[in-house]
Motif scaffolding. Structure first.
Motif, PDB file in Angstrom:
ATOM      1  N   SER A 138      33.189  36.990  54.194  1.00 32.53           N
ATOM      2  CA  SER A 138      33.404  35.544  54.240  1.00 32.53           C
ATOM      3  C   SER A 138      34.176  35.047  53.019  1.00 32.53           C
ATOM      4  N   TRP A 139      34.820  33.921  53.199  1.00 33.57           N
ATOM      5  CA  TRP A 139      35.563  33.301  52.102  1.00 33.57           C
ATOM      6  C   TRP A 139      34.626  32.941  50.952  1.00 33.57           C
ATOM      7  N   LEU A 140      33.409  32.492  51.263  1.00 31.24           N
ATOM      8  CA  LEU A 140      32.481  32.116  50.197  1.00 31.24           C
ATOM      9  C   LEU A 140      32.066  33.337  49.384  1.00 31.24           C
ATOM     10  N   HIS A 141      31.792  34.428  50.053  1.00 33.28           N
ATOM     11  CA  HIS A 141      31.430  35.660  49.349  1.00 33.28           C
ATOM     12  C   HIS A 141      32.571  36.092  48.418  1.00 33.28           C
ATOM     13  N   HIS A 142      33.798  36.040  48.922  1.00 38.07           N
ATOM     14  CA  HIS A 142      34.958  36.421  48.108  1.00 38.07           C
ATOM     15  C   HIS A 142      35.168  35.451  46.944  1.00 38.07           C
ATOM     16  N   LEU A 143      34.979  34.164  47.196  1.00 35.69           N
ATOM     17  CA  LEU A 143      35.118  33.165  46.131  1.00 35.69           C
ATOM     18  C   LEU A 143      34.126  33.445  45.003  1.00 35.69           C
ATOM     19  N   LEU A 144      32.877  33.644  45.357  1.00 33.19           N
ATOM     20  CA  LEU A 144      31.857  33.881  44.330  1.00 33.19           C
ATOM     21  C   LEU A 144      32.102  35.191  43.587  1.00 33.19           C
ATOM     22  N   ALA A 145      32.573  36.207  44.304  1.00 32.79           N
ATOM     23  CA  ALA A 145      32.889  37.489  43.653  1.00 32.79           C
ATOM     24  C   ALA A 145      34.074  37.340  42.700  1.00 32.79           C
ATOM     25  N   ALA A 146      35.093  36.583  43.114  1.00 37.90           N
ATOM     26  CA  ALA A 146      36.249  36.370  42.248  1.00 37.90           C
ATOM     27  C   ALA A 146      35.847  35.608  40.992  1.00 37.90           C
ATOM     28  N   TYR A 147      34.986  34.619  41.155  1.00 38.84           N
ATOM     29  CA  TYR A 147      34.513  33.856  39.997  1.00 38.84           C
ATOM     30  C   TYR A 147      33.728  34.753  39.044  1.00 38.84           C
ATOM     31  N   LYS A 148      32.864  35.596  39.588  1.00 35.22           N
ATOM     32  CA  LYS A 148      32.123  36.536  38.734  1.00 35.22           C
ATOM     33  C   LYS A 148      33.084  37.467  38.003  1.00 35.22           C
ATOM     34  N   GLY A 149      34.199  37.790  38.652  1.00 33.83           N
ATOM     35  CA  GLY A 149      35.206  38.641  38.032  1.00 33.83           C
ATOM     36  C   GLY A 149      35.796  38.038  36.768  1.00 33.83           C
ATOM     37  N   CYS A 150      35.784  36.720  36.685  1.00 31.59           N
ATOM     38  CA  CYS A 150      36.293  36.041  35.478  1.00 31.59           C
ATOM     39  C   CYS A 150      35.436  36.357  34.258  1.00 31.59           C
ATOM     40  N   TRP A 151      34.199  36.692  34.489  1.00 35.22           N
ATOM     41  CA  TRP A 151      33.245  36.899  33.392  1.00 35.22           C
ATOM     42  C   TRP A 151      33.120  38.353  32.980  1.00 35.22           C
ATOM     43  N   ARG A 152      33.739  39.255  33.742  1.00 40.95           N
ATOM     44  CA  ARG A 152      33.675  40.669  33.391  1.00 40.95           C
ATOM     45  C   ARG A 152      34.788  41.000  32.409  1.00 40.95           C
ATOM     46  N   ALA A 153      34.435  41.725  31.383  1.00 42.78           N
ATOM     47  CA  ALA A 153      35.420  42.129  30.373  1.00 42.78           C
ATOM     48  C   ALA A 153      35.569  43.640  30.381  1.00 42.78           C
ATOM     49  N   GLU A 154      35.686  44.177  31.572  1.00 49.46           N
ATOM     50  CA  GLU A 154      35.814  45.627  31.710  1.00 49.46           C
ATOM     51  C   GLU A 154      37.283  45.998  31.839  1.00 49.46           C
ATOM     52  N   ASP A 155      37.574  47.243  31.578  1.00 45.56           N
ATOM     53  CA  ASP A 155      38.918  47.757  31.752  1.00 45.56           C
ATOM     54  C   ASP A 155      38.981  48.399  33.127  1.00 45.56           C
ATOM     55  N   HIS A 156      39.640  47.740  34.063  1.00 46.15           N
ATOM     56  CA  HIS A 156      39.721  48.231  35.435  1.00 46.15           C
ATOM     57  C   HIS A 156      41.095  48.838  35.677  1.00 46.15           C
ATOM     58  N   GLN A 157      41.190  50.129  35.518  1.00 45.42           N
ATOM     59  CA  GLN A 157      42.465  50.800  35.758  1.00 45.42           C
ATOM     60  C   GLN A 157      42.546  51.420  37.141  1.00 45.42           C
ATOM     61  N   GLU A 158      41.366  51.653  37.749  1.00 47.93           N
ATOM     62  CA  GLU A 158      41.360  52.243  39.085  1.00 47.93           C
ATOM     63  C   GLU A 158      41.750  51.187  40.102  1.00 47.93           C
TER      64      GLU A 158
END
Length: 174
Positions: free
Chosen positions: A103-123
């Protein structure tokens, strides 16, 4: 009912629209700060949409005469409904959207949580992640997917506005 959260939800939706317009303008920019502006507006669009969602939860709580200031997430609203022995179609629909990984809401909330992650995502990102979540987490450093992200945000925004209109009609009948 004071309707303070209805007003707040509308305000956050307006802020989202303003920042979406600014994001589109930033993408068309040729200035040296283009990518910084894009990143900034990406996050601000997510922030205002998630803030509108949070305000919507409080708006629903206010409609059902709960202490809206104590509601910060859907599970708390569900808990209040259960304690009062109430069922609300608004809450049921939000639970379905929240639990549906597509769902769009699930993706929205996941994208917002992504703003708070400070990980190095190279994969490379998994199939269930939205384009915007991938972008916010800096997996797309060359900004090749900026247009797709804007379209995705606009789609989420449109679906969110439709949801709010539908839920408000139902709450008026209550």
């Amino acid at each position: 009912m004071s309707g303070v959260y209805l007003t707040r939800t509308n305000q956050k939706l307006n802020f989202t629209r303003i920042h979406l317009d600014a994001l589109k303008a930033a993408q068309e920019s040729t200035g040296w700060s283009k990518h910084a502006l894009i990143e900034s507006y990406n996050e601000s669009v997510l922030f205002h949409m998630v803030s509108a969602y949070s305000s919507l939860l409080r708006e629903i709580a206010e409609q059902y005469s709960f202490d809206a200031n104590r509601i910060t997430k859907l599970s708390q609203l569900v808990e209040q409904m259960e304690l009062q022995g109430l069922e609300a179609p608004e809450v049921t629909e939000l639970q379905q959207l929240h639990g549906d990984s597509e769902s769009w809401l699930h993706h929205l909330l996941a994208a917002y949580k992504g703003c708070w992650r400070a990980e190095d995502h190279q994969e490379s990102a998994g199939q269930t992640e939205s384009v915007s979540e991938i972008h916010v987490m800096q997996i797309n450093p060359d900004h090749a997917e900026d247009g797709d992200i804007i379209r995705e945000y606009q789609e989420w925004f449109g679906q969110f506005k439709s949801l709010i209109e539908r839920l408000r009609v139902g709450m008026q009948e209550w």
